[in-house]
Design a protein around this motif. Structure first.
Motif, PDB file in Angstrom:
ATOM      1  N   UNK A  53       0.835  -1.200   0.000  1.00 22.34           N
ATOM      2  CA  UNK A  53       0.000   0.000   0.000  1.00 22.34           C
ATOM      3  C   UNK A  53       0.868   1.248   0.000  1.00 22.34           C
ATOM      4  N   UNK A  54       0.493   2.230  -0.828  1.00 18.05           N
ATOM      5  CA  UNK A  54       1.234   3.492  -0.881  1.00 18.05           C
ATOM      6  C   UNK A  54       0.257   4.653  -1.031  1.00 18.05           C
ATOM      7  N   UNK A  55       0.776   5.842  -0.842  1.00 16.01           N
ATOM      8  CA  UNK A  55      -0.021   7.038  -1.093  1.00 16.01           C
ATOM      9  C   UNK A  55      -1.075   7.323  -0.051  1.00 16.01           C
ATOM     10  N   UNK A  67       5.434   0.686  -5.925  1.00 16.57           N
ATOM     11  CA  UNK A  67       4.432  -0.346  -6.251  1.00 16.57           C
ATOM     12  C   UNK A  67       4.218  -0.436  -7.757  1.00 16.57           C
ATOM     13  N   UNK A  68       4.289   0.694  -8.429  1.00 13.95           N
ATOM     14  CA  UNK A  68       4.157   0.668  -9.891  1.00 13.95           C
ATOM     15  C   UNK A  68       5.253  -0.198 -10.512  1.00 13.95           C
ATOM     16  N   UNK A  69       6.484  -0.056  -9.992  1.00  9.42           N
ATOM     17  CA  UNK A  69       7.598  -0.829 -10.530  1.00  9.42           C
ATOM     18  C   UNK A  69       7.468  -2.305 -10.165  1.00  9.42           C
ATOM     19  N   UNK A  86      -2.299  -1.657  -3.621  1.00  7.37           N
ATOM     20  CA  UNK A  86      -3.050  -0.395  -3.677  1.00  7.37           C
ATOM     21  C   UNK A  86      -2.005   0.698  -3.872  1.00  7.37           C
ATOM     22  N   UNK A  87      -1.696   1.048  -5.131  1.00  6.87           N
ATOM     23  CA  UNK A  87      -0.628   2.020  -5.389  1.00  6.87           C
ATOM     24  C   UNK A  87      -0.942   3.428  -4.886  1.00  6.87           C
ATOM     25  N   UNK A  88      -2.227   3.841  -4.934  1.00  3.93           N
ATOM     26  CA  UNK A  88      -2.612   5.190  -4.515  1.00  3.93           C
ATOM     27  C   UNK A  88      -3.793   5.076  -3.556  1.00  3.93           C
ATOM     28  N   UNK A  89      -3.526   5.146  -2.277  1.00  4.61           N
ATOM     29  CA  UNK A  89      -4.584   4.973  -1.279  1.00  4.61           C
ATOM     30  C   UNK A  89      -5.405   6.254  -1.130  1.00  4.61           C
TER      31      UNK A  89
END
Length: 316
Positions: A53-55, A67-69, A86-89
């Motif tokens: 999880x990020x963002x 996370x995108x990479x 969850x790339x953009x929380x």
């Protein structure tokens, strides 16, 4: 014999396939629905469920880049178990590159949330109720706020043996011992019995290749150790452990020039930086008060008296 159905947000997640769901957060004042994409890769073999999880703060883009990479390199495709990304929380903050939710609140101080609370609290509640109970392990990616630039590090409690073991496997340059903050995502997940690693690296509004590589490689190590993916764990050097820390603050206001590299070990009385005026009449050196490791530097060019400049270890 087939494994037990895995149901997320009311949908059955099939084995051996990629599934993308949308967590509906709320509507903008324009009545436009805002959705948070959730990417699930479930293998055909049972195993742990890991959430990346990020963002959670909308301007912390390094975590999003990590996370995108991970997705781009297909590291999130497990041989056993399930990996949820969850790339953009905090999709609200990400859209306009701000830390907070539209109601001005810090989402990471709103957990476990409330069904009838503020917008941020309702979102936290939805996550705590719908997603958190299903996962076993979580890696939560953060950066320093504003111009505070963090060396790549994992933060965990020294009393959490499972998290500490995985922190060592992650193998960041530094492991910083810190207690859980009340109402944070990490604190809520810990109370639910989940194992949580909090990654910090870089600063807001940047995509730092070094930090992204640290995050990707460390996550890969953890997924290998947990048995979700195949491969060999890569270890470079033993991380530096920071048991206690303090901020060194500006004694004066002025222009701030940094003289040391982030992540470095410095000796007592070594010059860390200089504060000066724009007219060539004032110059004040900042000295290390003791031998210490630097793991965060405020890289703002202008500082005011009392501003936090260097986050350093105070271990003996």
């Amino acid at each position: 014999m087939s494994s037990k159905p895995f149901i997320l947000l009311g949908k059955v997640i099939p084995e051996g396939k990629r599934t993308v769901l949308d967590l509906e957060v709320a509507k903008l004042h324009t009545r436009t629905t805002v959705k948070v994409p959730i990417i699930i890769e479930r293998s055909q073999n049972p195993g742990p469920i890991v959430l990346l999880l990020a963002g959670i703060h909308g301007d912390e883009t390094n975590g999003v880049g990590i996370i995108r990479e991970i997705i781009n390199l297909k590291i999130n495709k497990p041989k056993t178990g399930t990996i949820i990304c969850i790339p953009v929380f905090n999709i609200f903050g990400y859209l306009i590159q701000t830390r907070e939710f539209p109601d001005g609140r810090d989402l990471n101080r709103m957990f476990p949330g409330s069904a009838s609370g503020s917008l941020a609290s309702q979102f936290a509640y939805q996550f705590t109720k719908e997603i958190a109970p299903l996962v076993d392990y979580v890696i939560d990616f953060h950066t320093g706020g504003g111009d505070r630039d963090n060396i790549a590090q994992i933060r965990c409690s020294k009393d959490d043996e499972k998290a500490l073991e995985l922190a060592k496997v992650f193998n960041p340059p530094m492991i910083v011992f810190s207690e859980n903050i009340t109402k944070s995502l990490r604190d809520t997940l810990h109370k639910m019995g989940k194992t949580v690693l909090l990654f910090e690296g870089g600063k807001s509004k940047e995509l730092n290749p070094t930090i992204i590589n640290e995050g990707v490689n460390g996550t890969r190590n953890v997924l290998i150790r947990l048995g979700l993916i195949e491969g060999e764990i890569t270890v470079r050097e033993t991380p530096v452990f920071v048991h206690k820390a303090k901020w060194l603050r500006a004694s004066d206001s002025g222009m701030f020039k940094i003289r040391v590299a982030n992540g470095s070990f410095v000796k007592k009385k070594e010059v860390l930086g200089v504060i000066q005026d724009p007219f060539g009449e004032f110059k004040k050196k900042i000295y290390a008060p003791f031998d210490c490791n630097i793991f965060c530097i405020n890289k703002t060019p202008i500082v005011n008296k009392g501003d936090a400049l260097f986050h350093v270890s105070i271990d003996e």
